[in-house]
Design an enzyme around this catalytic site. Structure first.
Site, PDB file in Angstrom:
ATOM      1  N   GLN A  33       0.809  -1.218   0.000  1.00  0.00           N
ATOM      2  CA  GLN A  33       0.000   0.000   0.000  1.00  0.00           C
ATOM      3  C   GLN A  33       0.847   1.276   0.000  1.00  0.00           C
ATOM      4  O   GLN A  33       0.312   2.361  -0.228  1.00  0.00           O
ATOM      5  CB  GLN A  33      -0.937   0.002   1.213  1.00  0.00           C
ATOM      6  CG  GLN A  33      -1.971  -1.112   1.161  1.00  0.00           C
ATOM      7  CD  GLN A  33      -2.804  -1.176   2.428  1.00  0.00           C
ATOM      8  OE1 GLN A  33      -2.432  -1.858   3.394  1.00  0.00           O
ATOM      9  NE2 GLN A  33      -3.919  -0.480   2.452  1.00  0.00           N
ATOM     10  N   HIS A 127       1.476  -9.144   4.489  1.00  0.00           N
ATOM     11  CA  HIS A 127       0.296  -8.258   4.595  1.00  0.00           C
ATOM     12  C   HIS A 127      -0.479  -8.368   3.283  1.00  0.00           C
ATOM     13  O   HIS A 127      -0.352  -7.525   2.389  1.00  0.00           O
ATOM     14  CB  HIS A 127       0.738  -6.823   4.871  1.00  0.00           C
ATOM     15  CG  HIS A 127      -0.371  -5.933   5.360  1.00  0.00           C
ATOM     16  ND1 HIS A 127      -0.297  -5.185   6.520  1.00  0.00           N
ATOM     17  CD2 HIS A 127      -1.601  -5.664   4.865  1.00  0.00           C
ATOM     18  CE1 HIS A 127      -1.414  -4.505   6.698  1.00  0.00           C
ATOM     19  NE2 HIS A 127      -2.237  -4.780   5.692  1.00  0.00           N
ATOM     20  N   ASN A 170      -0.734 -10.718   8.491  1.00  0.00           N
ATOM     21  CA  ASN A 170      -1.757  -9.706   8.778  1.00  0.00           C
ATOM     22  C   ASN A 170      -3.143 -10.221   8.396  1.00  0.00           C
ATOM     23  O   ASN A 170      -3.357 -10.670   7.256  1.00  0.00           O
ATOM     24  CB  ASN A 170      -1.474  -8.436   7.959  1.00  0.00           C
ATOM     25  CG  ASN A 170      -2.539  -7.368   8.180  1.00  0.00           C
ATOM     26  OD1 ASN A 170      -2.604  -6.751   9.249  1.00  0.00           O
ATOM     27  ND2 ASN A 170      -3.400  -7.161   7.198  1.00  0.00           N
ATOM     28  N   GLU A 171      -4.064 -10.121   9.315  1.00  0.00           N
ATOM     29  CA  GLU A 171      -5.480 -10.439   9.081  1.00  0.00           C
ATOM     30  C   GLU A 171      -5.691 -11.689   8.231  1.00  0.00           C
ATOM     31  O   GLU A 171      -6.279 -11.610   7.140  1.00  0.00           O
ATOM     32  CB  GLU A 171      -6.202  -9.242   8.452  1.00  0.00           C
ATOM     33  CG  GLU A 171      -6.326  -8.072   9.394  1.00  0.00           C
ATOM     34  CD  GLU A 171      -7.283  -6.974   8.903  1.00  0.00           C
ATOM     35  OE1 GLU A 171      -7.777  -7.075   7.765  1.00  0.00           O
ATOM     36  OE2 GLU A 171      -7.528  -6.029   9.668  1.00  0.00           O
TER      37      GLU A 171
HETATM   38  C1  BGC Z   1      -5.889  -3.982   6.434  1.00  0.00           C
HETATM   39  C2  BGC Z   1      -5.316  -2.741   5.781  1.00  0.00           C
HETATM   40  C3  BGC Z   1      -6.449  -1.912   5.212  1.00  0.00           C
HETATM   41  C4  BGC Z   1      -7.336  -1.480   6.359  1.00  0.00           C
HETATM   42  C5  BGC Z   1      -8.498  -0.577   5.949  1.00  0.00           C
HETATM   43  C6  BGC Z   1      -7.149  -3.767   7.190  1.00  0.00           C
HETATM   44  O1  BGC Z   1      -8.032  -4.757   6.800  1.00  0.00           O
HETATM   45  O2  BGC Z   1      -4.906  -4.648   7.174  1.00  0.00           O
HETATM   46  O3  BGC Z   1      -4.393  -3.137   4.812  1.00  0.00           O
HETATM   47  O4  BGC Z   1      -5.994  -0.828   4.464  1.00  0.00           O
HETATM   48  O5  BGC Z   1      -7.881  -2.610   6.989  1.00  0.00           O
HETATM   49  O6  BGC Z   1      -9.314  -1.198   5.027  1.00  0.00           O
END
Ligand code: BGC
Length: 428
Positions: A33, A127, A170-171
């Site tokens: 990003q 990520h 991440n997530e």
């Molecule tokens: C993610 C980010 C994303 C943010 C807002 C999260 O799900 O880790 O990469 O930009 O939320 O959408």
């Protein structure tokens, strides 16, 4: 004397603050990003497909790849004490089995610089984006994924000396929702099936955005594979480094519509708790919170009619962070937590300050109740590439001119820096 007193209140004097000494205050970023030109990654390839779901391509992003020093300096000058950034697997291993020493050295320079200037690096190893070759070989749906991720983590381990906080993935829960998005890359002619995939992902990519509600559920294969990959990474990092290992989970502040408590338990398990349960043996867990929503007969309900929503269509819920932290604490059996993402997509910077004020009040209450939270990292440092939405949705504390790449801190950036310098005493 007076001057001395003023000086001490401007630093991390913790008297009458809910925040413990050493609490980290910072902002988060992610490589794809922000860095720009992540050309060997799967998302880059997806963005180029004709008919792609992306509103625009990531392109140069914010050129963080070259401007990282300026950005760490900015973090420091604002008064923040931590900077979350990611190591991009696609750069480190652009071809399977070929690890780029120069890229590892690049990331090590950022770590060295953070440590030298006293900004705590919080590092994410994955990520959302992966190398293109990995996605083409089946990505997180493949039997090989755990070994391949393990190879990458082993290659990165030597540059993590002196680092404390590392998040493996991440997530994973949001990735398991988006999993179908990267599958066209497994086919010889990805463009031919992208339309079909777009259709199946329409609820994910619609106005409400990728964290939203009418989405498909996390898929079970990537869920299980990512849990196994996280466990593999954890054992590699424990063997080869002295970092504290965790991962970051999207925790959505789910609440049962009265009478639908058993639905809540089922949805909560698939969306969050299966991942939080896998955190029980970790050193810490990253909590990522934006909004809260009801669970009813058909699952997650999204923003109710008529409530205030943000640019991404999510209900404006500063109180969600407190809910998310309390749920995470319970579901993990009480491991140390860090807020690794919390923020709001808005063009109104005062609204960002108001939202964050509410969220931090919730966090302070959680700390007063004795829950262990080690830091607050705002999402995000700079307006950046918001995945399928492109650059239009603005979560940043800092505005970026996408032609000159000039960074301009917004009032919220100075405000959060001041909160950091008073260790939370100046929230209001
Ligand atoms: C993610 C980010 C994303 C943010 C807002 C999260 O799900 O880790 O990469 O930009 O939320 O959408």
């Amino acid at each position: 004397m007076t001057n001395n007193r003023t000086a001490s209140t401007m630093t991390n004097d913790t008297s009458d603050s809910s925040f413990p000494a050493g609490f980290l205050w910072g902002a988060s970023t992610a490589p794809h990003q922000n860095e720009g030109n992540n050309t060997t990654s799967d998302f880059w390839a997806l963005e180029q497909l004709p008919g792609s779901v992306f509103a625009e391509r990531s392109g140069d992003a914010l050129d963080l790849y070259h401007r990282w020093k300026e950005d760490v300096d900015l973090v420091k000058s604002l008064g923040l004490t931590a900077f979350r950034f990611g190591i991009e697997w696609a750069r480190v291993e652009p071809t399977r089995g070929q690890f780029a020493k120069a890229e590892l050295a690049h990331y090590r320079r950022i770590i060295d610089y953070c440590l030298a200037v006293g900004v705590e690096p919080v590092i994410t190893l994955h990520h959302f984006t992966s190398p293109l070759w990995f996605a083409q070989a089946g990505g997180w749906g493949s039997d090989e994924a755990v070994d391949r991720f393990g190879d990458y983590v082993s290659a990165v381990a030597p540059i993590l000396e002196g680092v404390t906080w590392v998040a493996t993935i991440n997530e994973p829960n949001m990735f398991a929702v988006m999993f179908q998005m990267s599958t066209p890359l497994q086919y010889p002619d990805p463009a031919a099936i992208v339309a079909q995939i777009n259709e199946s992902m329409a609820p994910v990519n619609g106005d409400a955005g990728i964290n939203s509600f009418t989405m498909p559920e996390p898929e079970s294969i990537p869920t299980q594979v990512m849990i196994a990959a996280h466990e593999r990474a954890r054992s590699i990092l424990r063997e080869k480094t002295s970092v504290k290992v965790g991962w970051t989970i999207a925790v959505q502040g789910l609440v049962a519509r009265p009478g639908f408590e058993s639905e809540l338990s089922r949805y909560q398990w698939v969306w969050e708790d299966v991942f939080l349960d896998a955190s029980k043996d970790d050193d810490w867990v990253g909590v990522q919170s934006y909004t809260s929503q009801l669970v009813g007969p058909d699952g997650l309900e999204g923003a109710p009619e008529g409530v205030e929503v943000t640019q991404t269509g999510w209900a404006y819920r500063p109180d969600a962070l407190g809910l998310a932290l309390r749920h995470t604490w319970e579901a993990t059996g009480g491991i140390p937590m860090m807020v690794t993402e919390n923020g709001i997509a808005t063009a109104d910077d005062q609204q960002r300050i108001d939202y964050t004020t509410g969220a931090l009040e919730g966090l302070a209450a959680v700390l007063r109740d004795g829950l262990d939270v080690r830091g607050y990292l705002h999402w995000t440092l700079m307006d950046n590439f918001e995945w399928v939405h492109g650059y239009e949705k603005t979560f940043g504390l800092i505005a970026v001119d996408r032609t000159t790449f000039a960074r301009t801190p917004k009032p919220s950036a100075y405000w959060l820096g001041q909160v950091a310098q008073t260790n939370g005493r100046s929230i209001r």
